[in-house]
Design a protein around this motif. Structure first.
Motif, mmCIF file in Angstrom:
data_model
loop_
_atom_site.group_PDB
_atom_site.id
_atom_site.type_symbol
_atom_site.label_atom_id
_atom_site.label_comp_id
_atom_site.label_asym_id
_atom_site.label_seq_id
_atom_site.Cartn_x
_atom_site.Cartn_y
_atom_site.Cartn_z
ATOM 1 N N ASP A 1 -4.499 -1.059 -5.995
ATOM 2 C CA ASP A 1 -5.792 -0.403 -5.789
ATOM 3 C C ASP A 1 -6.693 -1.191 -4.848
ATOM 4 O OD1 ASP A 1 -5.705 1.870 -7.931
ATOM 5 O OD2 ASP A 1 -4.988 0.079 -8.958
ATOM 6 N N GLY B 1 1.926 2.703 -3.354
ATOM 7 C CA GLY B 1 0.914 3.350 -4.185
ATOM 8 C C GLY B 1 0.654 2.598 -5.475
ATOM 9 N N ASN B 2 1.155 1.363 -5.558
ATOM 10 C CA ASN B 2 1.054 0.600 -6.802
ATOM 11 C C ASN B 2 -0.155 -0.321 -6.884
ATOM 12 O OD1 ASN B 2 3.367 1.756 -7.781
ATOM 13 N ND2 ASN B 2 4.712 0.076 -7.210
ATOM 14 N N TRP C 1 0.822 -1.209 0.000
ATOM 15 C CA TRP C 1 0.000 0.000 0.000
ATOM 16 C C TRP C 1 0.858 1.262 0.000
ATOM 17 C CZ3 TRP C 1 -4.565 0.572 -1.719
ATOM 18 C CH2 TRP C 1 -5.514 -0.444 -1.618
ATOM 19 N N ASP C 2 1.980 1.215 0.691
ATOM 20 C CA ASP C 2 2.849 2.394 0.757
ATOM 21 C C ASP C 2 3.467 2.742 -0.597
ATOM 22 O OD1 ASP C 2 2.313 2.782 3.412
ATOM 23 O OD2 ASP C 2 4.205 1.972 4.153
ATOM 24 N N THR D 1 -10.401 2.677 -3.574
ATOM 25 C CA THR D 1 -9.560 1.553 -3.164
ATOM 26 C C THR D 1 -10.372 0.606 -2.289
ATOM 27 O OG1 THR D 1 -8.744 2.781 -1.243
ATOM 28 C CG2 THR D 1 -7.436 2.899 -3.271
#
Length: 221
Positions: free
Chosen positions: A112, A109-110, A106-107, A137
């Protein structure tokens, strides 16, 4: 709703189950890849043909066989495809519920959405697809519960590598060499010793073996 979906999953039974679930919500154009390299090539070709995939549903773990694969994990595949096709929506569908893995993904950002394969996994996967299609998300309930823990601990790459290498029985000299091979910095013996001391204090571990045991119990490694 998504028009073209790629499922990256090495288990035939799961591939078929996921495809059936997608068809239930109106998605018919579905492709399958059982290897990460194959998924990457299919995605590249789709872009070249100007018919890119809208969505990737990807497992994280792929069993090795006789093939000489360059991309060995779903995590690597996700990072590569996101950099090459920023518009591609990505849903992780995995049995992995390790807090460290969840937070790292999650960190970046790749991704959903993150769905855990469990008894109601297909139900949550359909919810994830429908939610991501609206631009939002999604986490399946058990994943959401893990991430919402106030005491969730996340280690950085340096710390994780040290603990994993110690768990493999490596000496500090061997750890230093492994870190240098991976181009992970810092990699000096003094930095390793300092970090071990810090982690022992944080986790109140009496010995290195005790530290590794605590990290495993907390699913940090």
């Amino acid at each position: 709703m998504f028009k073209k979906v790629l499922i990256a999953e090495d288990m035939d039974s799961i591939n078929l189950a996921v495809a059936a679930s997608l068809k239930e919500i109106g998605i018919e154009n579905i492709a399958h890849a059982q290897y990460c390299d194959q998924a990457w090539l299919m995605t590249k070709k789709a872009i070249q043909d100007k018919e890119p995939f809208d969505l990737l549903i990807c497992d994280l773990s792929f069993k090795k066989d006789h093939r000489n694969e360059k991309i060995l994990s779903g995590k690597e595949l996700i990072n590569i495809l996101r950099s090459e096709d920023p518009d591609l929506k990505i849903i992780v569908n995995s049995i992995e519920d390790h807090p460290q893995t969840l937070r790292e993904l999650w960190d970046t950002g790749n991704i959903d959405a993150y769905v855990c394969k469990d008894r109601q996994g297909l139900k949550y996967l359909k919810e994830a697809v429908e939610t991501v299609a609206t631009g939002k998300t999604y986490n399946s309930p058990n994943i959401d519960k893990i991430l919402q823990r106030n005491n969730l601990l996340v280690l950085n790459e340096f710390e994780v590598n040290i603990l994993n290498l110690l768990a493999e029985g490596k000496t500090q000299d061997e750890i230093q060499e492994e870190l240098r091979k991976k181009d992970i910095k810092p990699s000096s013996k003094s930095a390793i010793e300092k970090k071990l001391k810090e982690m022992k204090e944080v986790f109140q571990a009496k010995t290195t073996i005790h530290l590794i045991s605590i990290a495993k119990d907390l699913k940090l490694i």
